[in-house]
Scaffold this active site. Structure first.
Site, PDB file in Angstrom:
ATOM      1  N   GLU A 292      -6.608  57.516  -9.391  1.00 17.85           N
ATOM      2  CA  GLU A 292      -5.985  58.052 -10.607  1.00 17.85           C
ATOM      3  C   GLU A 292      -4.557  57.565 -10.812  1.00 17.85           C
ATOM      4  O   GLU A 292      -4.140  57.336 -11.947  1.00 17.85           O
ATOM      5  CB  GLU A 292      -6.019  59.586 -10.609  1.00 17.85           C
ATOM      6  CG  GLU A 292      -7.368  60.194 -10.981  1.00 17.85           C
ATOM      7  CD  GLU A 292      -8.358  60.184  -9.822  1.00 17.85           C
ATOM      8  OE1 GLU A 292      -7.973  59.821  -8.696  1.00 17.85           O
ATOM      9  OE2 GLU A 292      -9.537  60.546 -10.059  1.00 17.85           O
TER      10      GLU A 292
ATOM     11  N   HIS B 153     -12.199  71.291 -10.616  1.00 23.74           N
ATOM     12  CA  HIS B 153     -12.711  70.546 -11.769  1.00 23.74           C
ATOM     13  C   HIS B 153     -12.342  71.250 -13.072  1.00 23.74           C
ATOM     14  O   HIS B 153     -12.340  70.631 -14.130  1.00 23.74           O
ATOM     15  CB  HIS B 153     -14.234  70.380 -11.694  1.00 23.74           C
ATOM     16  CG  HIS B 153     -14.685  69.385 -10.675  1.00 23.74           C
ATOM     17  ND1 HIS B 153     -14.605  69.629  -9.323  1.00 23.74           N
ATOM     18  CD2 HIS B 153     -15.186  68.134 -10.798  1.00 23.74           C
ATOM     19  CE1 HIS B 153     -15.063  68.577  -8.664  1.00 23.74           C
ATOM     20  NE2 HIS B 153     -15.416  67.649  -9.534  1.00 23.74           N
TER      21      HIS B 153
END
Lengths: 326, 329
Positions: A62, A131
């Site tokens: 990321e 999440h």
């Protein structure tokens, strides 16, 4: 107008942007070949159409994905990168917070960063708090980042086009659970301007200011309350940065009451900013205290009854409205 | 040193750049002692001039560099205007970034120094992104990124190296190993002595050179830049040098071994190169002295320019965050 899903509307915006500007490229984990195959997913089919040179599947990195966006945009490209789930943005946050947001300012306006970061948000799919975690207040608290959060297919398409062609960095939050929601969408590429809230229901008794998936929670509450002859003015902010203060202030001046609603945690949430702004600028119009309906200050639970308890429901909105209707 | 028989013009340019950088930063040492002259931390690279001059002179003018908190040398070698640079370090309105960058965040896009980051380890992913754009736009240029041995421990550097190699991006990773990460010596913060060994893990060529030997740096950087430019992917150049001052000028350096400092002082890259130029009769001593005098003069003029420049208006702090609507495409 054509009917399509929220996910297809995003896909249509990406398709138009890729078609229109050769400097637009997509990158992220599985934006080309995904573990999910569903025509309602935003990047579905784009690899086949535009090829691996422009639709870049990346390693699980990321920080590098966000760095790719910052570095490539400084060179004049228009990157559209995906951070798979909102909590994963923490891994990309240095590139976004310390670089995308600040480097133009610190360069004295010499270097520009026309990048878009798409990020998926949502509570109620049982994946747990790593999440599901709405971090929009973190983003909004960083000067230099715009923040868009569409609630329906038409806005999803218009705002994504607006984000991609905005010369500033934009964090674009997609409400995952709406990917399959159908709605009418304009043909072609008319963008939706940022900083322009949408009055999705006209009412006179109480204003609800909300955004994203919570707009639908507010609309359900409004429907129920209309049977009791309580009429809600429901405002969908559409973009959190920039914020359309005027639309919400005008509404509160009309109704005299405000309930702020979001799926994010309550403490220091984006709703606190809405409440403070209205208290500062429309205090004399208020007939009752401002109420916040938000998630409790715990991580998103995984167990279905606990996750349902976590997410603000129409019933909680109804209770808040009733409490201030007197 | 000059086993590749570089032209005199190149040798003169290398020495001129090193002299300018040394004079410029020596001046900052003095200015930092007068707190009103320069604000913020002065993070200097005295002793590392051969890396900046050697690497940057191996690049094409249109090649991009991405630097870090120890950036003055890289920017001067790339051709930044010393006056506007000094004014920026003094946070003046006439600085390269209108006083918004200060000493640490200098961005000089007009010389393709598009970004500088003080976040340790952030420069490599930024550079990887810039190199992606060069590849995407089918340009023949490369991006060179400077980072330290301390930064080599950041995860972001490894993510960037993996992605750059995976996609064969034209990035020259230059690890300026100055033996220190803050107050921690290389042996205290790195599991390997030669950081270039990590290049192998990312399937790119990696070499360690004497960072105080400007010709070794220049020659190796030229070869590696050529590798990147030919589309063969990234390369990793580790330059072994030494941070002759503290992390910043505020650092008392109480943790540094005076004997080690003295040893590296004898290996001063300017002294070594000057000796080489004299002994091999590349440049006569009076010409070398002229280069030094000229560098000192440029720095004096830069300081005068900075001193005489105004600070930006306080309310201008509100500008430059966004590109305004009227400037949109």
């Amino acid at each position: 107008m054509v009917m399509m899903s929220y996910g297809q509307a995003l896909q249509s915006a990406l398709d138009i942007a890729l078609e229109k500007d050769a400097n637009v490229f997509l990158a992220g984990e599985g934006v080309g070949t995904s573990i999910h195959v569903d025509p309602n997913l935003p990047t579905h089919g784009l690899l086949e159409k535009y090829g691996p040179g422009r639709i870049k599947d990346t390693p699980v990195s990321e920080a590098a994905i966000a760095g790719l966006a910052v570095g490539a945009s400084a060179m004049g490209l228009r990157p559209v990168v995906e951070i798979m789930f909102f909590p994963f943005i923490t891994l990309a946050s240095d590139m976004l917070v310390n670089h995308a947001a600040k480097l133009r300012y610190m360069s004295g306006g010499k270097t520009d960063f026309p990048l878009t970061v798409r990020v998926k948000a949502g509570v109620n799919f049982g994946a747990g708090s790593q999440h599901s975690h709405n971090l929009e207040a973190w983003i909004a608290h960083t000067p230099g980042l715009k923040l868009f959060y569409p609630s329906n297919p038409a806005d999803a398409k218009g705002l994504l086009l607006e984000a991609i062609f905005d010369p500033n960095p934009v964090i674009f939050v997609e409400e995952m659970l709406l990917y399959w929601m159908q709605g009418e969408v304009a043909e072609g590429a008319p963008p939706v301007s940022s900083g322009k809230a949408n009055i999705v229901r006209d009412g006179t008794d109480c204003t609800i200011v909300t955004y994203g998936g919570a707009v639908h929670t507010a609309m359900q509450a409004a429907e129920t309350l209309s049977k009791e002859e309580i009429s809600l003015d429901v405002i969908d902010l559409r973009t959190l940065v920039p914020l359309d203060e005027n639309t919400m202030l005008e509404s509160v001046r009309k109704t005299g009451r405000l309930v702020v609603l979001h799926d994010a945690n309550r403490f220091c949430g984006y709703g606190a900013e809405i409440a403070a702004t209205v208290a500062e600028k429309a205090f004399s119009s208020l007939k009752a205290p401002i109420m916040r309906v938000a998630a409790p200050d715990i991580p998103v639970p995984v167990s279905p009854p606990q996750e349902a308890f976590f997410k603000p429901s129409p019933e909680k909105v109804i209770s808040a409205v009733r409490a201030i209707m007197g | 040193m000059n086993d590749k028989f570089l032209p005199v013009g190149v040798l003169r340019k290398l020495y001129s750049d090193m002299a300018l950088i040394r004079h410029f930063e020596d001046k900052l040492v003095l200015l930092a002692q007068e707190k009103s002259r320069v604000v913020g931390m002065q993070i200097l690279a005295n002793g590392q001039e051969a890396v900046a001059a050697g690497v940057v002179n191996a690049l094409e003018p249109d090649d991009v560099i991405v630097s870090n908190h120890r950036s003055h040398g890289h920017l001067l070698a790339k051709g930044a205007d010393p006056q506007k640079l000094m004014a920026e370090i003094m946070c003046k309105a006439t600085g390269v970034n209108k006083g918004k960058a200060g000493t640490l965040h200098l961005a000089v896009p007009e010389i393709n120094a598009i970004m500088t980051s003080t976040i340790v380890g952030a420069s490599p992913p930024l550079a990887m992104g810039a190199a992606f754009a060069q590849q995407y736009l089918d340009r023949s240029n490369i991006t060179t990124v400077f980072f330290g041995d301390g930064a080599a421990a950041e995860g972001s550097v490894h993510e960037a190296m993996n992605m750059a190699s995976l996609w064969k991006l034209p990035v020259l990773f230059v690890c300026e190993n100055n033996c220190w990460a803050g107050a921690q010596h290389l042996r205290e913060h790195s599991c390997v002595e030669n950081i270039a060994r990590r290049a192998d893990a990312y399937d790119m060529p990696g070499t360690t050179v004497d960072g105080n030997d400007v010709l070794a740096v220049y020659n190796t950087a030229s070869d590696m830049a050529d590798h990147c430019r030919k589309g063969k992917g990234p390369a990793f150049l580790e330059t072994r040098t030494y941070r002759m001052r503290g992390h910043g000028e505020h650092d008392p350096c109480h943790y540094m071994d005076p004997a080690e400092l003295e040893k590296w002082g004898l290996l001063c890259p300017l002294k070594t190169f000057r000796k080489y130029l004299e002994e091999h009769q590349v440049l006569p001593t009076d010409q070398i002295n002229d280069i030094d005098r000229k560098a000192a003069l440029i720095v004096e003029e830069a300081v005068i320019f900075g001193d005489e420049s105004p600070f930006p208006a306080a309310a201008d702090a509100l500008n430059d965050l966004w590109i305004e609507e009227e400037n949109r495409h």
